[in-house]
Design an enzyme around this catalytic site. Structure first.
Site, PDB file in Angstrom:
ATOM      1  N   ARG A  31      -3.826   1.020   9.862  1.00  9.77           N
ATOM      2  CA  ARG A  31      -2.698   0.818  10.775  1.00  9.77           C
ATOM      3  C   ARG A  31      -3.090   0.539  12.222  1.00  9.77           C
ATOM      4  O   ARG A  31      -2.220   0.264  13.041  1.00  9.77           O
ATOM      5  CB  ARG A  31      -1.728   2.015  10.751  1.00  9.77           C
ATOM      6  CG  ARG A  31      -1.130   2.341   9.403  1.00  9.77           C
ATOM      7  CD  ARG A  31      -0.303   1.219   8.876  1.00  9.77           C
ATOM      8  NE  ARG A  31       0.533   1.596   7.745  1.00  9.77           N
ATOM      9  CZ  ARG A  31       1.059   0.724   6.897  1.00  9.77           C
ATOM     10  NH1 ARG A  31       0.805  -0.563   7.048  1.00  9.77           N
ATOM     11  NH2 ARG A  31       1.810   1.120   5.886  1.00  9.77           N
ATOM     12  N   ASN A  42      -3.151  -6.615   7.617  1.00  8.60           N
ATOM     13  CA  ASN A  42      -1.801  -6.721   8.178  1.00  8.60           C
ATOM     14  C   ASN A  42      -1.536  -5.681   9.259  1.00  8.60           C
ATOM     15  O   ASN A  42      -0.631  -4.851   9.167  1.00  8.60           O
ATOM     16  CB  ASN A  42      -0.737  -6.649   7.073  1.00  8.60           C
ATOM     17  CG  ASN A  42      -0.812  -5.378   6.258  1.00  8.60           C
ATOM     18  OD1 ASN A  42      -1.852  -4.742   6.179  1.00  8.60           O
ATOM     19  ND2 ASN A  42       0.304  -5.017   5.641  1.00  8.60           N
ATOM     20  N   GLU A 102      -5.465  -8.273   2.153  1.00  4.44           N
ATOM     21  CA  GLU A 102      -4.577  -8.460   1.015  1.00  4.44           C
ATOM     22  C   GLU A 102      -3.854  -9.795   1.232  1.00  4.44           C
ATOM     23  O   GLU A 102      -2.980  -9.888   2.081  1.00  4.44           O
ATOM     24  CB  GLU A 102      -3.612  -7.260   0.963  1.00  4.44           C
ATOM     25  CG  GLU A 102      -2.585  -7.282  -0.083  1.00  4.44           C
ATOM     26  CD  GLU A 102      -1.683  -6.038   0.014  1.00  4.44           C
ATOM     27  OE1 GLU A 102      -0.883  -5.901  -0.907  1.00  4.44           O
ATOM     28  OE2 GLU A 102      -1.776  -5.265   0.973  1.00  4.44           O
ATOM     29  N   HIS A 128      -2.360 -10.003  -3.424  1.00  3.80           N
ATOM     30  CA  HIS A 128      -1.107  -9.286  -3.682  1.00  3.80           C
ATOM     31  C   HIS A 128      -0.246 -10.225  -4.521  1.00  3.80           C
ATOM     32  O   HIS A 128       0.311 -11.194  -4.017  1.00  3.80           O
ATOM     33  CB  HIS A 128      -0.412  -8.954  -2.360  1.00  3.80           C
ATOM     34  CG  HIS A 128       0.861  -8.181  -2.537  1.00  3.80           C
ATOM     35  ND1 HIS A 128       1.159  -7.079  -1.771  1.00  3.80           N
ATOM     36  CD2 HIS A 128       1.922  -8.339  -3.363  1.00  3.80           C
ATOM     37  CE1 HIS A 128       2.338  -6.594  -2.116  1.00  3.80           C
ATOM     38  NE2 HIS A 128       2.822  -7.356  -3.092  1.00  3.80           N
ATOM     39  N   HIS A 182      -3.450  -3.631  -6.539  1.00  9.71           N
ATOM     40  CA  HIS A 182      -2.385  -2.719  -6.999  1.00  9.71           C
ATOM     41  C   HIS A 182      -1.542  -3.248  -8.163  1.00  9.71           C
ATOM     42  O   HIS A 182      -0.318  -3.372  -8.056  1.00  9.71           O
ATOM     43  CB  HIS A 182      -1.480  -2.306  -5.843  1.00  9.71           C
ATOM     44  CG  HIS A 182      -1.038  -3.411  -4.921  1.00  9.71           C
ATOM     45  ND1 HIS A 182      -0.481  -4.588  -5.347  1.00  9.71           N
ATOM     46  CD2 HIS A 182      -1.079  -3.481  -3.568  1.00  9.71           C
ATOM     47  CE1 HIS A 182      -0.186  -5.335  -4.313  1.00  9.71           C
ATOM     48  NE2 HIS A 182      -0.551  -4.699  -3.221  1.00  9.71           N
ATOM     49  N   ASP A 233      -4.173   1.771  -1.888  1.00 12.08           N
ATOM     50  CA  ASP A 233      -3.153   1.108  -1.078  1.00 12.08           C
ATOM     51  C   ASP A 233      -2.548   2.120  -0.104  1.00 12.08           C
ATOM     52  O   ASP A 233      -1.336   2.165   0.111  1.00 12.08           O
ATOM     53  CB  ASP A 233      -2.064   0.485  -1.954  1.00 12.08           C
ATOM     54  CG  ASP A 233      -1.154  -0.462  -1.176  1.00 12.08           C
ATOM     55  OD1 ASP A 233      -1.485  -0.803  -0.024  1.00 12.08           O
ATOM     56  OD2 ASP A 233      -0.099  -0.847  -1.723  1.00 12.08           O
TER      57      ASP A 233
END
EC number: 3.5.2.3
Length: 435
Positions: A60, A90, A140, A174, A233, A301
């Protein structure tokens, strides 16, 4: 100082003494005599595994440090027996340029464990500057997610895969086909709480069929470029089977292994993630594939959000749950009960990850490998509680479940966690360490 771990039980059941010198494993033998001034640690019947490598973490930072930072995220990793984390792109700014990579790498120096940094792909990405950095992988990469820039037939995705193949980089995908999302699920949702397992609005919206379709397209594009495709995932047996039949590797998260829509009443919007929780039958199918070898790795994840952010309507709450600290403890608790072997836990959390992502010094307890080690007592179970964990978000979807947590976590021979106390920062990029 060299360290001798005496009488440790390895994943395959062998009892061995393990010597650590200069950050690497220098001996693994049935019996070793201590050297002068060597620190000796008695395993006393405890088990020793290679440190877990979590290939899918959202730290993050930069941009969302109120949710997690490199310091808090890496502490959570160390306390859960994870010695390497791989951050996803991201953030803000997204890791799509060399400059963004450098900014993130500077922040990552606060990490307590080793790390890798994934690059991302958007319309503004700069592959030349990204590939000039010690990139871990592309990921991802959103092939077909409605929140990304790509559709399932996007030239941007195909071009990115081709560029990654030229650089011998793994592409982490993803895989969801947004064209198969069921928009009518919003209309059927009576209140947006996410607590009705029968209505199952989020899972109905991001339909299971959307995953397998996108996986099939991803492996087709990968085959065209002779690229290494890794599916992030996977949440359905169909998605796993499509990946394996297409020659791709795949991962599953702990929440798709241990949680299903039957947990919706308890979790509510705290159980919203992408891809969503599936039916209990599909969850059981994922567990069977994990045990039998159909799934390559487990990756968390880890996507922390604050309690205040998650406490919203189903359609407004952010997607994602924390998991880096509880992945290995949950799997070790299952191994303790005989539901999966310790060797399989070693493979899906360490050995296979190292092989897929090109980390020849990590993933196994062998001479010449990095001394990334986790020592634990299989009989020392404890209840998982969010208030006891170290992620900044302060909660867990696995509240009340049983885990086996490490007594000791070492990164290249340095103790980074022991009995609730943390060591010094490591601050070295894992790709550089592998070289």
């Amino acid at each position: 100082m060299s360290t001798l771990i005496v009488g440790a039980t390895l994943a395959d059941g062998r009892v061995r003494d393990v010597r650590v010198e200069g950050g690497e494993i220098t001996a693994v033998e049935p019996s070793l005599d201590p050297k002068p001034d060597e620190r000796v640690r008695e395993a006393d019947g405890r088990r020793l595994l290679p440190g877990a490598i979590d290939a899918h973490v959202h730290v993050r930072e930069p941009g969302y440090s109120h949710k997690e930072t490199w310091e808090t995220g890496s502490k959570s990793a160390a306390a859960g027996g994870v010695t390497t984390i791989v951050d996803q792109p991201n953030t803000t700014p997204p890791t799509t340029t060399g400059a963004a990579f450098d900014e993130k790498a500077g922040l990552a120096e606060k990490s307590l464990v080793e790390y890798g940094i994934n690059g991302g792909v958007t319309a503004e990405w700069d592959p030349e500057s990204l590939f000039d950095r010690p990139l871990f992988a592309l990921g991802e990469v959103f092939l077909a997610d409605s929140t990304g820039d790509m559709g399932i037939e996007s030239d941007l995705f195909s071009n990115a895969v081709a560029a990654a193949a030229d650089e011998d980089e793994v592409v982490t995908v993803h895989a969801e086909d947004a064209d198969l999302f069921d928009e009518s699920a919003r209309e059927r949702d009576a209140g947006g709480t996410g607590r009705d397992a029968d209505a199952d609005p989020w899972s109905q919206y991001r339909a299971a069929e959307a995953e397998a379709a996108a996986v099939e397209r991803a492996v087709e594009v990968g085959a065209d470029s002779d690229a290494d495709i890794h599916i992030a995932h996977t949440s359905t047996p169909e998605g796993v089977d499509a990946a394996k039949s297409g020659g791709a590797t795949c991962e599953v998260t702990p929440h798709h292994l241990f949680l299903s829509r039957e947990d919706a009443t308890e979790l509510g919007t705290f159980g919203r993630m992408n891809p969503p929780l599936r039916s209990e039958d599909r969850r059981a199918g994922m567990w069977d594939r994990l045990v039998e070898g159909g799934i390559d790795i487990v990756a968390t994840d880890h996507a922390p959000h604050t309690v205040e952010e998650k406490d919203a309507s189903l359609w407004d709450a952010p997607s994602g749950v924390p998991g880096v600290e509880t992945m290995l403890p949950l799997l070790l608790a299952e191994a303790r009960e005989g539901n999966v072997s310790y060797e399989r836990v070693r493979d899906v959390t360490a050995a296979n990850v190292a092989e897929i992502f090109g980390l020849p010094r990590k993933g196994r307890i062998e001479v010449g490998r990095d001394a990334d080690l986790v020592l634990f007592d299989p009989e020392a179970t404890r209840e998982i509680r969010g208030e006891d964990l170290h992620s900044k978000c302060g909660w867990t979807p696995f509240e009340g479940r049983t885990g086996v947590f490490p007594d000791l976590t070492m990164v290249r021979g340095s103790v980074v966690y022991e009995g609730g106390t943390f060591g010094d920062t490591v601050g070295e990029n894992v790709r550089e360490a592998a070289e």
